[in-house]
Scaffold this motif. Sequence first.
Motif, short mmCIF file in Angstrom:
data_model
loop_
_atom_site.label_atom_id
_atom_site.label_comp_id
_atom_site.label_asym_id
_atom_site.label_seq_id
_atom_site.Cartn_x
_atom_site.Cartn_y
_atom_site.Cartn_z
N LYS A 23 0.83 -1.20 0.00
CA LYS A 23 0.00 0.00 0.00
C LYS A 23 0.87 1.25 0.00
CE LYS A 23 -3.60 2.37 2.66
NZ LYS A 23 -4.44 2.36 3.88
N ALA A 24 0.58 2.16 -0.91
CA ALA A 24 1.34 3.41 -0.99
C ALA A 24 0.92 4.35 0.14
CB ALA A 24 1.11 4.08 -2.34
N ARG A 25 1.91 4.97 0.78
CA ARG A 25 1.62 5.86 1.89
C ARG A 25 2.49 7.11 1.80
NH1 ARG A 25 1.57 0.67 4.24
NH2 ARG A 25 -0.35 0.15 5.37
N THR A 26 1.99 8.21 2.36
CA THR A 26 2.76 9.46 2.44
C THR A 26 3.60 9.44 3.71
OG1 THR A 26 1.06 10.65 3.66
CG2 THR A 26 0.90 10.70 1.25
N ARG A 27 4.55 10.36 3.78
CA ARG A 27 5.34 10.50 5.00
C ARG A 27 4.45 10.82 6.19
NH1 ARG A 27 8.37 13.31 1.10
NH2 ARG A 27 10.44 12.42 0.64
N ALA A 28 3.44 11.65 5.95
CA ALA A 28 2.52 12.04 7.03
C ALA A 28 1.74 10.84 7.54
CB ALA A 28 1.56 13.12 6.53
N GLU A 29 1.30 9.98 6.62
CA GLU A 29 0.56 8.78 7.03
C GLU A 29 1.44 7.84 7.86
OE1 GLU A 29 -2.70 8.31 3.41
OE2 GLU A 29 -0.65 7.55 3.14
N SER B 259 -4.31 19.14 0.18
CA SER B 259 -5.26 19.90 0.99
C SER B 259 -4.88 21.38 0.97
CB SER B 259 -5.27 19.37 2.44
OG SER B 259 -3.97 19.44 2.99
N GLY B 260 -4.09 21.74 -0.01
CA GLY B 260 -3.58 23.11 -0.13
C GLY B 260 -2.08 23.08 -0.22
N GLY B 261 -1.52 23.71 -1.25
CA GLY B 261 -0.08 23.67 -1.43
C GLY B 261 0.33 22.48 -2.28
N ARG B 262 1.60 22.14 -2.22
CA ARG B 262 2.15 21.06 -3.05
C ARG B 262 1.63 19.70 -2.58
NH1 ARG B 262 8.61 19.86 -3.92
NH2 ARG B 262 8.35 18.06 -5.34
N PRO B 263 1.13 18.85 -3.49
CA PRO B 263 0.62 17.54 -3.11
C PRO B 263 1.75 16.68 -2.50
CG PRO B 263 -0.05 18.09 -5.35
CD PRO B 263 0.99 19.10 -4.94
N PRO B 264 1.48 15.98 -1.40
CA PRO B 264 2.51 15.14 -0.78
C PRO B 264 2.80 13.89 -1.61
CG PRO B 264 0.42 14.86 0.35
CD PRO B 264 0.21 15.97 -0.64
N SER B 265 4.05 13.47 -1.61
CA SER B 265 4.44 12.28 -2.37
C SER B 265 4.08 11.01 -1.60
CB SER B 265 5.96 12.30 -2.62
OG SER B 265 6.32 13.42 -3.39
N LYS B 266 3.77 9.96 -2.37
CA LYS B 266 3.50 8.65 -1.78
C LYS B 266 4.67 7.73 -2.06
CE LYS B 266 -1.53 8.29 -1.48
NZ LYS B 266 -2.67 7.40 -1.78
N PHE B 267 4.86 6.78 -1.14
CA PHE B 267 5.95 5.81 -1.30
C PHE B 267 5.41 4.39 -1.15
CE2 PHE B 267 7.75 9.78 0.06
CZ PHE B 267 8.86 9.93 -0.77
N VAL B 268 6.04 3.47 -1.89
CA VAL B 268 5.56 2.09 -1.90
C VAL B 268 6.74 1.13 -2.00
CG1 VAL B 268 5.32 1.90 -4.42
CG2 VAL B 268 3.80 0.57 -2.92
N PHE B 269 6.55 -0.08 -1.52
CA PHE B 269 7.55 -1.12 -1.59
C PHE B 269 7.85 -1.47 -3.05
CE2 PHE B 269 8.01 -6.00 -1.22
CZ PHE B 269 9.39 -5.93 -1.27
#
Length: 405
Positions: free
Chosen positions: A32-38, A72-82
């Motif tokens: 599952k792809a997730r952001t740093r925030a997640e 949610s405003g500003g640059r979209p956060p990147s997602k990372f995956v295995f």
Amino acid sequence: MVTSIRRQDQLASEAGVLARAGDLFQLLRDGKARTRAELAELTGLARTTVAARIDALTSLGLVGPAGEAASSGGRPPSKFVFNATVRLVLAADVGASHAAVAVTDLNGMVLARHKEALDVADGPEAVLDWVLENGHKLLAEIGRSAADIAGIGIGLPGPVEHGTGKPVKPPIMPGWDGFDVVGYIRRDIDAEVLVDNDVNIMALGERHAHWSEYQDVLFIKLATGVGAGIISSGELQRGADGTSGDLGHVRVPGGEGVLCRCGNTGCLEALASGQALAAKLAAQGIEASSGSDVVDLAAQGNVNAIHALRQAGRDVGEVLAICVNMLNPSVIVVGGSLSRAGDQLLAGIREAVYGRSLPLATAKLRIEQSRATTDAAILGASRMVIEHVLSPAVVESAVAAALRA
């Protein structure tokens, strides 16, 4: 006040463990792809700590970008995956009269494979040379090289000391006793090499592919020999010396006077293996030289073959009833060449197990035919390597080595 301090110490300790890149990486292995925030929310770690660990994993190629999350405003956060294709696994299944080799990714997906008749009695050099030669061919076929191999998993048809990878007095493998399989393979490919008994790796492959929701699985192989792979609380149980699950040489009631190749009489293998059933039919004037012949005859309606399979099931079930009372598995999976007989074999096993085991132990017990069939060993050999090379400790060690480089 004291309780509060202890709680803070506990949280700090837990954060220290989770802060390691190897542990953080385990969260991403589900694909599952997730952001740093997640990831920060899941672990309770600071975003800067998560970012540093993601950067370390990205440098190894284990983690890669997977697009961007909604902004949610500003640059979209990147997602990372295995990234399961960054490295490969070479998986080999060596049987008494056949061998198979495959290349998989780090999710265990088979990318290329080859199988052919091969006599394990040809000796370790001949058999392992075959594995290496065909492994290189498969790598070339998919445009990869030995440098991409993270590890090599090999299953052998006899007792193996898993810690060293050396066969231990295997009865049908002349010349293999004490042979340095790991050292021989690593002369050609410098990668992690893990070796185990073929039934153990079949248990791993079968459970991961089809029974992952169960923590306690007993895998039974009925073929040239008889053996079991025991998974308890989600872990493969090899025993003190790697010989757990050797059901073939358990004495069976009613087997008195039947000589086994181990030198004893009345062993389960001497009564219920493929070779034993074929010999029984041959003595009745029916042409059969292997367990597969017996299964084919039963499928054609041969009453003698059907009776032999049903009785073999009862004999196996007598031994399994003891295992059920001791181990309390949720599922018994029957594999190997004789398992093709399906209910003609399973009916006898169920009859004996349900009749001889404690009611509580069988209330929810399932006794099923293998679903992975001929793929079980290859999938298990791959899974054995994957769980090792992607373990938190090994990943953390790789990260540390990369940082030192």
